[in-house]
Design a protein around this motif. Structure first.
Motif, mmCIF file in Angstrom:
data_model
loop_
_atom_site.group_PDB
_atom_site.id
_atom_site.type_symbol
_atom_site.label_atom_id
_atom_site.label_comp_id
_atom_site.label_asym_id
_atom_site.label_seq_id
_atom_site.Cartn_x
_atom_site.Cartn_y
_atom_site.Cartn_z
ATOM 1 N N PRO A 166 0.802 -1.232 0.000
ATOM 2 C CA PRO A 166 0.000 0.000 0.000
ATOM 3 C C PRO A 166 0.829 1.274 0.000
ATOM 4 C CG PRO A 166 -0.055 -1.060 2.153
ATOM 5 C CD PRO A 166 0.619 -2.025 1.216
ATOM 6 N N GLY A 183 -5.654 2.607 -6.395
ATOM 7 C CA GLY A 183 -6.444 2.057 -5.307
ATOM 8 C C GLY A 183 -7.500 1.095 -5.800
ATOM 9 N N ASP A 184 -8.155 1.419 -6.914
ATOM 10 C CA ASP A 184 -9.161 0.530 -7.488
ATOM 11 C C ASP A 184 -8.519 -0.765 -7.962
ATOM 12 O OD1 ASP A 184 -11.883 -0.021 -8.703
ATOM 13 O OD2 ASP A 184 -10.631 -0.052 -10.498
ATOM 14 N N TYR A 185 -7.328 -0.660 -8.549
ATOM 15 C CA TYR A 185 -6.660 -1.853 -9.062
ATOM 16 C C TYR A 185 -6.241 -2.760 -7.920
ATOM 17 C CZ TYR A 185 -4.129 -4.511 -12.570
ATOM 18 O OH TYR A 185 -3.721 -5.509 -13.422
ATOM 19 N N LYS A 186 -5.750 -2.196 -6.837
ATOM 20 C CA LYS A 186 -5.343 -3.022 -5.701
ATOM 21 C C LYS A 186 -6.555 -3.652 -5.024
ATOM 22 C CE LYS A 186 -0.905 -0.833 -4.810
ATOM 23 N NZ LYS A 186 -0.051 -0.069 -3.880
ATOM 24 N N GLU A 187 -7.692 -2.948 -5.057
ATOM 25 C CA GLU A 187 -8.912 -3.552 -4.527
ATOM 26 C C GLU A 187 -9.314 -4.763 -5.352
ATOM 27 O OE1 GLU A 187 -13.617 -2.369 -3.749
ATOM 28 O OE2 GLU A 187 -12.143 -0.815 -4.239
ATOM 29 N N ARG A 188 -9.174 -4.658 -6.667
ATOM 30 C CA ARG A 188 -9.454 -5.796 -7.538
ATOM 31 C C ARG A 188 -8.465 -6.927 -7.297
ATOM 32 N NH1 ARG A 188 -12.561 -4.721 -12.252
ATOM 33 N NH2 ARG A 188 -13.463 -2.647 -12.221
ATOM 34 N N GLU A 190 -7.079 -7.660 -4.463
ATOM 35 C CA GLU A 190 -7.484 -8.348 -3.237
ATOM 36 C C GLU A 190 -8.583 -9.367 -3.525
ATOM 37 O OE1 GLU A 190 -6.202 -8.261 -0.290
ATOM 38 O OE2 GLU A 190 -4.693 -6.725 -0.717
ATOM 39 N N LYS A 191 -9.445 -9.055 -4.477
ATOM 40 C CA LYS A 191 -10.507 -9.995 -4.842
ATOM 41 C C LYS A 191 -9.922 -11.216 -5.552
ATOM 42 C CE LYS A 191 -14.100 -6.461 -5.125
ATOM 43 N NZ LYS A 191 -15.098 -5.769 -5.973
#
Length: 251
Positions: A166, A183-188, A190-191
């Motif tokens: 992060p 941030g959106d890419y790292k959220e994806r 995590e999925k």
């Protein structure tokens, strides 16, 4: 007479009911290869759609994968543990001295069409390295070359990697939108990790000693070159005759 008329009427009704007025002189039209292919494509599309999982929330762009697959049964992914060890060595630190935890999950993409040629969908394995804080999108390697030499089993090292730290930003970011996209890419990402835990395979790599060669090419590799041919020795040149001096007697 009336009875015959009734039988004739029943025969006519039965004849008409079973298609007796159909023109039997014209043969039934057979479906051409293009029509058959269209029907097969439609049926296959229905099957794929029924089996297709929703991966639109993960790190992939369109076309999204359609299903998971058992990557350990595929030759190009069969040496994954050797590839993982080379990935750990490639960090160029002491990562190989501790236990490392990884997870790998396979994704199969839909088939594509190039003209009239149908191209099989590609397959990809996403490898999550917990200690390395990275995801790797791996397209496989060459197992025959890797079995001959440990050095050749490093396709995972050079695969596309996604940092998950992060505190690590995008190199050269200048706008707020870049950080939002990150941030959106790292959220994806995590999925993807969650999906890997549910459908993938986990690997625990105990501390190990890297091979002596590591990633360094052997010195003086290749076939020896032939030595250059030496020039033939020159024949000795006889000394030039000395002219007699005037005072010397002539014999």
């Amino acid at each position: 007479m009336r009875l015959l008329s009734i039988f004739a009427l029943l025969f006519l009704i039965s004849f008409l009911w079973h298609g007796g007025l159909k023109d039997r002189s014209a043969p039934d039209k057979q479906a051409g290869p293009e029509e058959v292919e269209e029907v097969m494509d439609a049926e296959e599309a229905e099957v794929v759609q029924a089996e297709q999982e929703d991966f639109s929330a993960l790190i992939f762009s369109q076309p999204y994968p359609v299903r998971h697959f058992d990557f350990e049964q595929e030759a190009v992914f069969s040496l994954i543990e050797t590839e993982i060890k080379n990935l750990i060595i490639g960090r160029n630190d002491d990562s190989f001295k501790v236990k490392n935890h990884l997870c790998a999950v396979g994704y199969e993409f839909p088939r594509t069409q190039r003209g009239r040629t149908r191209i099989p969908g590609k397959k990809e394995v996403v490898v999550y390295w917990k200690e390395g804080k990275t995801l790797h999108r791996w397209g496989g390697g060459d197992p025959k070359a890797a079995e001959q030499d440990f050095y050749n089993a490093r396709s995972l090292v050079y695969s596309r990697s996604i940092p998950l730290d992060p505190n690590q930003g995008v190199i050269g970011e200048k706008e707020e939108t870049d950080r939002d996209k990150l941030g959106d890419y790292k959220e994806r990402a995590e999925k993807v990790i969650t999906d890997c835990e549910a459908h993938g395979k986990s690997y625990e790599i105990e501390p190990f000693a890297p091979p002596p060669r590591g990633f360094k090419r052997p010195e003086g590799g290749g076939r020896p070159r032939p030595a250059p041919a030496r020039p033939a020795p020159e024949s000795p040149v006889p000394p030039a005759p000395v002219a007699p001096s005037p005072s010397s007697p002539v014999v």
